[in-house]
Design an enzyme around this catalytic site. Structure first.
Site, PDB file in Angstrom:
ATOM      1  NE  ARG A  25       6.490  -4.001 -10.355  1.00  0.00           N
ATOM      2  CZ  ARG A  25       6.901  -5.287 -10.097  1.00  0.00           C
ATOM      3  NH1 ARG A  25       6.551  -6.070 -10.951  1.00  0.00           N
ATOM      4  NH2 ARG A  25       6.809  -5.015  -8.544  1.00  0.00           N
ATOM      5  CG  ASP A  50      -3.583   3.257   0.379  1.00  0.00           C
ATOM      6  OD1 ASP A  50      -4.638   3.763   0.895  1.00  0.00           O
ATOM      7  OD2 ASP A  50      -2.882   2.406   0.763  1.00  0.00           O
ATOM      8  CB  THR A  51      -0.291   5.462   4.230  1.00  0.00           C
ATOM      9  OG1 THR A  51       0.639   6.077   3.507  1.00  0.00           O
ATOM     10  CG2 THR A  51      -1.018   4.759   3.987  1.00  0.00           C
ATOM     11  N   GLY A  52      -0.065   7.874   1.266  1.00  0.00           N
ATOM     12  CA  GLY A  52       0.574   9.033   1.368  1.00  0.00           C
ATOM     13  C   GLY A  52       2.133   8.543   1.829  1.00  0.00           C
ATOM     14  CE  LYS A 101      -7.096   2.312  -1.567  1.00  0.00           C
ATOM     15  NZ  LYS A 101      -7.048   0.979  -0.736  1.00  0.00           N
ATOM     16  CG  ASP A 124      -0.116  -4.964  -7.862  1.00  0.00           C
ATOM     17  OD1 ASP A 124       0.114  -3.763  -7.602  1.00  0.00           O
ATOM     18  OD2 ASP A 124       0.419  -5.691  -7.382  1.00  0.00           O
TER      19      ASP A 124
HETATM   20  P1  IMP Z   1       1.144   4.944   0.241  1.00  0.00           P
HETATM   21  O1  IMP Z   1       2.385   5.008   0.281  1.00  0.00           O
HETATM   22  O2  IMP Z   1       0.258   4.295   0.806  1.00  0.00           O
HETATM   23  O3  IMP Z   1       0.134   5.836  -0.317  1.00  0.00           O
HETATM   24  O4  IMP Z   1       0.873   3.943  -0.971  1.00  0.00           O
HETATM   25  C1  IMP Z   1       0.930   4.019  -2.115  1.00  0.00           C
HETATM   26  C2  IMP Z   1       0.706   3.115  -3.013  1.00  0.00           C
HETATM   27  O5  IMP Z   1       0.046   1.627  -2.804  1.00  0.00           O
HETATM   28  C3  IMP Z   1      -0.351   2.514  -4.609  1.00  0.00           C
HETATM   29  O6  IMP Z   1       1.431   3.915  -5.008  1.00  0.00           O
HETATM   30  C4  IMP Z   1      -0.266   1.452  -5.180  1.00  0.00           C
HETATM   31  O7  IMP Z   1       1.117   0.861  -5.633  1.00  0.00           O
HETATM   32  C5  IMP Z   1      -0.381   0.363  -3.597  1.00  0.00           C
HETATM   33  N1  IMP Z   1      -1.754   0.811  -3.724  1.00  0.00           N
HETATM   34  C6  IMP Z   1      -2.266   1.169  -2.168  1.00  0.00           C
HETATM   35  N2  IMP Z   1      -3.894   0.373  -2.496  1.00  0.00           N
HETATM   36  C7  IMP Z   1      -3.906   0.321  -3.436  1.00  0.00           C
HETATM   37  C8  IMP Z   1      -5.159  -0.454  -3.683  1.00  0.00           C
HETATM   38  O8  IMP Z   1      -6.282  -0.141  -3.578  1.00  0.00           O
HETATM   39  N3  IMP Z   1      -5.055  -0.965  -4.613  1.00  0.00           N
HETATM   40  C9  IMP Z   1      -3.208  -1.418  -5.103  1.00  0.00           C
HETATM   41  N4  IMP Z   1      -2.270  -1.393  -4.785  1.00  0.00           N
HETATM   42  C10 IMP Z   1      -2.382  -0.181  -3.848  1.00  0.00           C
HETATM   43 MG    MG Z   2       1.860  -0.774  -6.423  1.00  0.00          MG
END
Ligand code: IMP
Ligand code: MG
Length: 175
Positions: free
Chosen positions: A44, A104-106, A132, A160
């Site tokens: 979302r 974030d992590t990807g 990040k 969120d």
């Molecule tokens: P990833 O898979 O770790 O890259 O994270 C993906 C999802 O985690 C993003 O699309 C966000 O919805 C959520 N996310 C990561 N970091 C944040 C943050 O600092 N605030 C809010 N949502 C986050």
């Molecule tokens: Mg999210």
């Protein structure tokens, strides 16, 4: 009645975000001219960014959405991703621009890209408002990036915390 809630500190103001989104839209307009474009918002978190970004892109396009949810606590992504809403239309032979709120992590994007490739798009590019890099676990190539931020949990402009704060007009920090 009124709940006492923390007001997030401003990290990126609405004005700063708007200016950057305009720049990204202008760049995308130049780069993708003449290509059948489908913009895919990852639900979302991307819905606010996507609404502004598509209006800054001066090209014919279709818009679609993909619902993804990663299991885990509200502030840490587990890397296990579940599709909660699939695309409405095929993307075969279309140039796809995936719109994300934050990398974030990807792990979410890596999963998404793999899943999209099986649908035979002409190309896939990524636009993310935030990144990040300190938290990256898998390398993902972001073609259009709004802002690189430090490792802090952010909310607002679609992002969120436990489902709330998505309607905040700026990006703020809570920690
Ligand atoms: P990833 O898979 O770790 O890259 O994270 C993906 C999802 O985690 C993003 O699309 C966000 O919805 C959520 N996310 C990561 N970091 C944040 C943050 O600092 N605030 C809010 N949502 C986050
Ligand atoms: Mg999210």
């Amino acid at each position: 009645m009124t709940e006492l809630k923390q007001v997030p500190d401003v990290m990126l103001s609405a004005e700063v975000i708007q200016k950057r989104v305009e720049e990204m839209g202008a760049q995308i307009t130049q780069d993708l001219k003449g290509k059948p474009l489908t913009v895919i918002g990852v639900l979302r978190g991307s819905f606010v960014f996507m609404a502004d970004l598509v209006r800054a892109i001066d090209l014919p396009m279709t818009c679609d959405f993909l619902g993804l949810s990663s299991y885990g606590s509200s502030t840490k992504s587990s890397g296990v991703v579940r599709i909660t809403k699939d695309l409405g239309d095929p993307v075969e032979d279309r140039h796809v621009l995936v719109v994300e709120d934050i990398v974030d992590t990807g792990l979410t994007l890596a999963y998404l890209l793999e899943s999209l490739e099986t649908r035979k798009p002409a190309s896939v590019q990524i636009a993310s408002l935030l990144s990040k890099p300190a938290r990256r676990q898998v390398e993902v190539d972001v073609d259009y990036l709004g802002f690189t931020i430090e490792d802090r949990f952010v909310v607002g402009y679609g992002l969120d915390y436990a489902g709330e704060y998505r309607n905040l007009p700026y990006i703020g920090t809570m920690d």
